[in-house]
Design a protein around this motif. Structure first.
Motif, PDB file in Angstrom:
ATOM      1  N   SER A  42      18.608  31.629  76.241  1.00  0.00           N
ATOM      2  CA  SER A  42      17.606  32.618  75.848  1.00  0.00           C
ATOM      3  C   SER A  42      16.205  32.095  76.142  1.00  0.00           C
ATOM      4  CB  SER A  42      17.722  32.931  74.348  1.00  0.00           C
ATOM      5  OG  SER A  42      18.980  33.474  74.051  1.00  0.00           O
ATOM      6  N   PRO A  43      15.554  32.597  77.197  1.00  0.00           N
ATOM      7  CA  PRO A  43      14.159  32.224  77.412  1.00  0.00           C
ATOM      8  C   PRO A  43      13.291  32.747  76.270  1.00  0.00           C
ATOM      9  CG  PRO A  43      15.092  33.197  79.387  1.00  0.00           C
ATOM     10  CD  PRO A  43      16.061  33.442  78.273  1.00  0.00           C
ATOM     11  N   LYS A  44      12.204  32.059  76.000  1.00  0.00           N
ATOM     12  CA  LYS A  44      11.285  32.490  74.947  1.00  0.00           C
ATOM     13  C   LYS A  44      10.228  33.461  75.474  1.00  0.00           C
ATOM     14  CE  LYS A  44      12.048  28.418  72.124  1.00  0.00           C
ATOM     15  NZ  LYS A  44      11.453  27.281  71.408  1.00  0.00           N
ATOM     16  N   THR A  45      10.360  33.826  76.746  1.00  0.00           N
ATOM     17  CA  THR A  45       9.419  34.736  77.379  1.00  0.00           C
ATOM     18  C   THR A  45      10.182  35.809  78.149  1.00  0.00           C
ATOM     19  OG1 THR A  45       9.351  33.359  79.376  1.00  0.00           O
ATOM     20  CG2 THR A  45       7.641  32.962  77.707  1.00  0.00           C
ATOM     21  N   TYR A  46       9.473  36.882  78.482  1.00  0.00           N
ATOM     22  CA  TYR A  46       9.982  37.850  79.444  1.00  0.00           C
ATOM     23  C   TYR A  46       9.727  37.307  80.849  1.00  0.00           C
ATOM     24  CZ  TYR A  46      10.119  41.474  75.794  1.00  0.00           C
ATOM     25  OH  TYR A  46      10.381  42.212  74.680  1.00  0.00           O
ATOM     26  N   ALA A  47      10.576  37.675  81.803  1.00  0.00           N
ATOM     27  CA  ALA A  47      10.299  37.415  83.212  1.00  0.00           C
ATOM     28  C   ALA A  47       9.399  38.536  83.722  1.00  0.00           C
ATOM     29  CB  ALA A  47      11.599  37.375  84.011  1.00  0.00           C
ATOM     30  N   ILE A  48       8.300  38.154  84.366  1.00  0.00           N
ATOM     31  CA  ILE A  48       7.309  39.109  84.861  1.00  0.00           C
ATOM     32  C   ILE A  48       7.251  38.985  86.384  1.00  0.00           C
ATOM     33  CG2 ILE A  48       4.885  39.788  84.803  1.00  0.00           C
ATOM     34  CD1 ILE A  48       6.357  40.253  82.145  1.00  0.00           C
ATOM     35  N   LEU A  49       7.368  40.108  87.073  1.00  0.00           N
ATOM     36  CA  LEU A  49       7.420  40.164  88.535  1.00  0.00           C
ATOM     37  C   LEU A  49       6.306  41.062  89.035  1.00  0.00           C
ATOM     38  CD1 LEU A  49      11.184  41.212  88.576  1.00  0.00           C
ATOM     39  CD2 LEU A  49      10.296  38.886  88.314  1.00  0.00           C
ATOM     40  N   ILE A  50       5.591  40.620  90.077  1.00  0.00           N
ATOM     41  CA  ILE A  50       4.495  41.423  90.620  1.00  0.00           C
ATOM     42  C   ILE A  50       4.591  41.463  92.135  1.00  0.00           C
ATOM     43  CG2 ILE A  50       2.000  41.798  90.685  1.00  0.00           C
ATOM     44  CD1 ILE A  50       3.145  39.138  88.360  1.00  0.00           C
ATOM     45  N   LEU A  51       4.569  42.659  92.695  1.00  0.00           N
ATOM     46  CA  LEU A  51       4.487  42.833  94.141  1.00  0.00           C
ATOM     47  C   LEU A  51       3.104  43.375  94.463  1.00  0.00           C
ATOM     48  CD1 LEU A  51       5.794  42.758  96.935  1.00  0.00           C
ATOM     49  CD2 LEU A  51       6.642  45.074  96.511  1.00  0.00           C
ATOM     50  N   PRO A  52       2.202  42.508  94.966  1.00  0.00           N
ATOM     51  CA  PRO A  52       0.863  42.986  95.321  1.00  0.00           C
ATOM     52  C   PRO A  52       0.895  43.691  96.678  1.00  0.00           C
ATOM     53  CG  PRO A  52       1.029  40.607  95.656  1.00  0.00           C
ATOM     54  CD  PRO A  52       2.353  41.059  95.125  1.00  0.00           C
ATOM     55  N   LEU A  53       0.182  44.807  96.774  1.00  0.00           N
ATOM     56  CA  LEU A  53       0.145  45.594  98.005  1.00  0.00           C
ATOM     57  C   LEU A  53      -1.310  45.846  98.399  1.00  0.00           C
ATOM     58  CD1 LEU A  53       2.910  48.175  97.047  1.00  0.00           C
ATOM     59  CD2 LEU A  53       3.132  46.291  98.692  1.00  0.00           C
ATOM     60  N   TRP A 106      -1.892  49.502  88.584  1.00  0.00           N
ATOM     61  CA  TRP A 106      -0.614  48.884  88.224  1.00  0.00           C
ATOM     62  C   TRP A 106       0.415  49.978  87.984  1.00  0.00           C
ATOM     63  CZ3 TRP A 106       0.283  43.663  88.050  1.00  0.00           C
ATOM     64  CH2 TRP A 106      -0.853  42.845  88.121  1.00  0.00           C
ATOM     65  N   ARG A 107       1.664  49.688  88.365  1.00  0.00           N
ATOM     66  CA  ARG A 107       2.763  50.612  88.070  1.00  0.00           C
ATOM     67  C   ARG A 107       4.045  49.815  87.843  1.00  0.00           C
ATOM     68  NH1 ARG A 107       4.922  55.547  91.950  1.00  0.00           N
ATOM     69  NH2 ARG A 107       6.763  56.071  90.715  1.00  0.00           N
ATOM     70  N   GLU A 108       4.646  50.002  86.685  1.00  0.00           N
ATOM     71  CA  GLU A 108       5.944  49.363  86.433  1.00  0.00           C
ATOM     72  C   GLU A 108       7.009  50.120  87.213  1.00  0.00           C
ATOM     73  OE1 GLU A 108       9.089  48.913  82.822  1.00  0.00           O
ATOM     74  OE2 GLU A 108       6.997  48.468  82.308  1.00  0.00           O
ATOM     75  N   ILE A 109       7.804  49.384  88.001  1.00  0.00           N
ATOM     76  CA  ILE A 109       8.847  50.034  88.807  1.00  0.00           C
ATOM     77  C   ILE A 109      10.237  49.480  88.524  1.00  0.00           C
ATOM     78  CG2 ILE A 109       7.230  50.603  90.669  1.00  0.00           C
ATOM     79  CD1 ILE A 109       8.742  48.360  92.324  1.00  0.00           C
ATOM     80  N   LEU A 110      10.341  48.447  87.699  1.00  0.00           N
ATOM     81  CA  LEU A 110      11.648  47.818  87.510  1.00  0.00           C
ATOM     82  C   LEU A 110      11.747  47.177  86.137  1.00  0.00           C
ATOM     83  CD1 LEU A 110      14.271  46.970  89.190  1.00  0.00           C
ATOM     84  CD2 LEU A 110      13.111  44.781  89.488  1.00  0.00           C
ATOM     85  N   GLN A 111      12.870  47.395  85.480  1.00  0.00           N
ATOM     86  CA  GLN A 111      13.291  46.578  84.352  1.00  0.00           C
ATOM     87  C   GLN A 111      14.686  46.097  84.697  1.00  0.00           C
ATOM     88  OE1 GLN A 111      12.916  48.298  80.435  1.00  0.00           O
ATOM     89  NE2 GLN A 111      10.849  49.034  80.830  1.00  0.00           N
ATOM     90  N   ALA A 112      14.938  44.809  84.497  1.00  0.00           N
ATOM     91  CA  ALA A 112      16.209  44.242  84.949  1.00  0.00           C
ATOM     92  C   ALA A 112      16.680  43.140  84.015  1.00  0.00           C
ATOM     93  CB  ALA A 112      16.057  43.693  86.373  1.00  0.00           C
ATOM     94  N   GLU A 113      17.985  42.895  84.051  1.00  0.00           N
ATOM     95  CA  GLU A 113      18.620  41.772  83.376  1.00  0.00           C
ATOM     96  C   GLU A 113      18.887  40.730  84.455  1.00  0.00           C
ATOM     97  OE1 GLU A 113      22.027  43.773  81.791  1.00  0.00           O
ATOM     98  OE2 GLU A 113      20.797  44.977  80.435  1.00  0.00           O
ATOM     99  N   THR A 114      18.281  39.549  84.341  1.00  0.00           N
ATOM    100  CA  THR A 114      18.254  38.631  85.471  1.00  0.00           C
ATOM    101  C   THR A 114      19.599  38.007  85.816  1.00  0.00           C
ATOM    102  OG1 THR A 114      17.562  36.795  84.076  1.00  0.00           O
ATOM    103  CG2 THR A 114      15.814  38.101  85.122  1.00  0.00           C
ATOM    104  N   SER A 115      20.410  37.700  84.846  1.00  0.00           N
ATOM    105  CA  SER A 115      21.741  37.117  85.095  1.00  0.00           C
ATOM    106  C   SER A 115      22.544  37.275  83.819  1.00  0.00           C
ATOM    107  CB  SER A 115      21.619  35.647  85.503  1.00  0.00           C
ATOM    108  OG  SER A 115      22.878  35.128  85.860  1.00  0.00           O
ATOM    109  N   ASN A 116      23.010  38.502  83.557  1.00  0.00           N
ATOM    110  CA  ASN A 116      23.475  38.859  82.221  1.00  0.00           C
ATOM    111  C   ASN A 116      24.823  38.273  81.797  1.00  0.00           C
ATOM    112  OD1 ASN A 116      25.220  40.535  83.624  1.00  0.00           O
ATOM    113  ND2 ASN A 116      24.174  42.419  83.041  1.00  0.00           N
ATOM    114  N   SER A 117      25.426  37.432  82.617  1.00  0.00           N
ATOM    115  CA  SER A 117      26.630  36.724  82.169  1.00  0.00           C
ATOM    116  C   SER A 117      26.291  35.414  81.463  1.00  0.00           C
ATOM    117  CB  SER A 117      27.573  36.441  83.341  1.00  0.00           C
ATOM    118  OG  SER A 117      26.976  35.538  84.245  1.00  0.00           O
TER     119      SER A 117
END
Length: 196
Positions: A42-53, A106-117
């Motif tokens: 369990s990470p203590k943070t969220y994973a944050i992803l940014i695609l700059p365009l 800014w626009r949120e385009i994804l929510q994901a579970e990084t490796s849910n096993s």
């Protein structure tokens, strides 16, 4: 006792903790009725992803050594953000730290579970555009190289296996789909797909 889907949990133990993660061991009854054990990181943070365009259809990747696999990785800007903060606040901070960029839009385009096993980590992915360039603000654990390239060249890197970081792959593929299917600003889509 606690039910987790088909599992019955009889005990939960914190096996390890540091400032960044916790590892819990769950003991109980497996779906087949036999005794079982399951570990969850369990990470203590969220994973944050940014695609700059950029307006000209380019994007910016960052390159850095990744400790767990002892390899060098080209990725989109990404990092961790406290779960007490809105994910967008973390995205704004991470983009500035890793690239020096500040985005107007800014626009949120994804929510994901990084490796849910194996982990309960949640990821939030954002597009950032209307970019202003500045200086990186790296912390002491980071040595980050920046590379600006056409968006379609980044997509080619994904398809050739040169970008292997799964959150980066997901974000680039999602942005490509959105540009092709009319879900983004038409001018930005044209620039991304045609290089300007």
């Amino acid at each position: 006792m606690e039910k987790r889907g088909p599992w019955t949990v009889t005990a939960k133990t914190k096996a390890f903790e540091n400032p960044y993660i916790e590892l819990h061991t769950y003991e109980g009854i497996r779906p087949d009725g036999a005794p079982g054990i399951y570990g969850v990181m369990s990470p203590k943070t969220y994973a944050i992803l940014i695609l700059p365009l950029f307006a000209d259809g380019t994007t910016m990747l960052v390159g850095q050594h990744r400790f767990p696999l002892d390899n060098y990785s080209w990725e989109i800007p990404e990092g961790g953000s406290p779960k007490t903060d809105p994910p967008l606040d973390g995205a704004i901070r991470e983009l500035k730290e890793e690239t020096g960029l500040i985005a107007e839009h800014w626009r949120e385009i994804l929510q994901a579970e990084t490796s849910n096993s194996v982990t309960d980590e949640l990821a939030f992915g954002f597009l950032a555009w209307g970019l202003e360039e500045g200086e990186q603000e790296l912390d002491g654990t980071e040595v980050v190289e920046r590379k600006r390239l056409p968006f379609m060249a980044a997509l080619d890197m994904v398809m050739a296996g040169e970008i292997r970081d799964l959150p980066s792959v997901a974000m680039i593929l999602k942005a490509h789909y959105m540009a092709r299917s009319g879900q983004l600003d038409p001018a930005l889509s044209r620039a991304m797909l045609n290089g300007g």
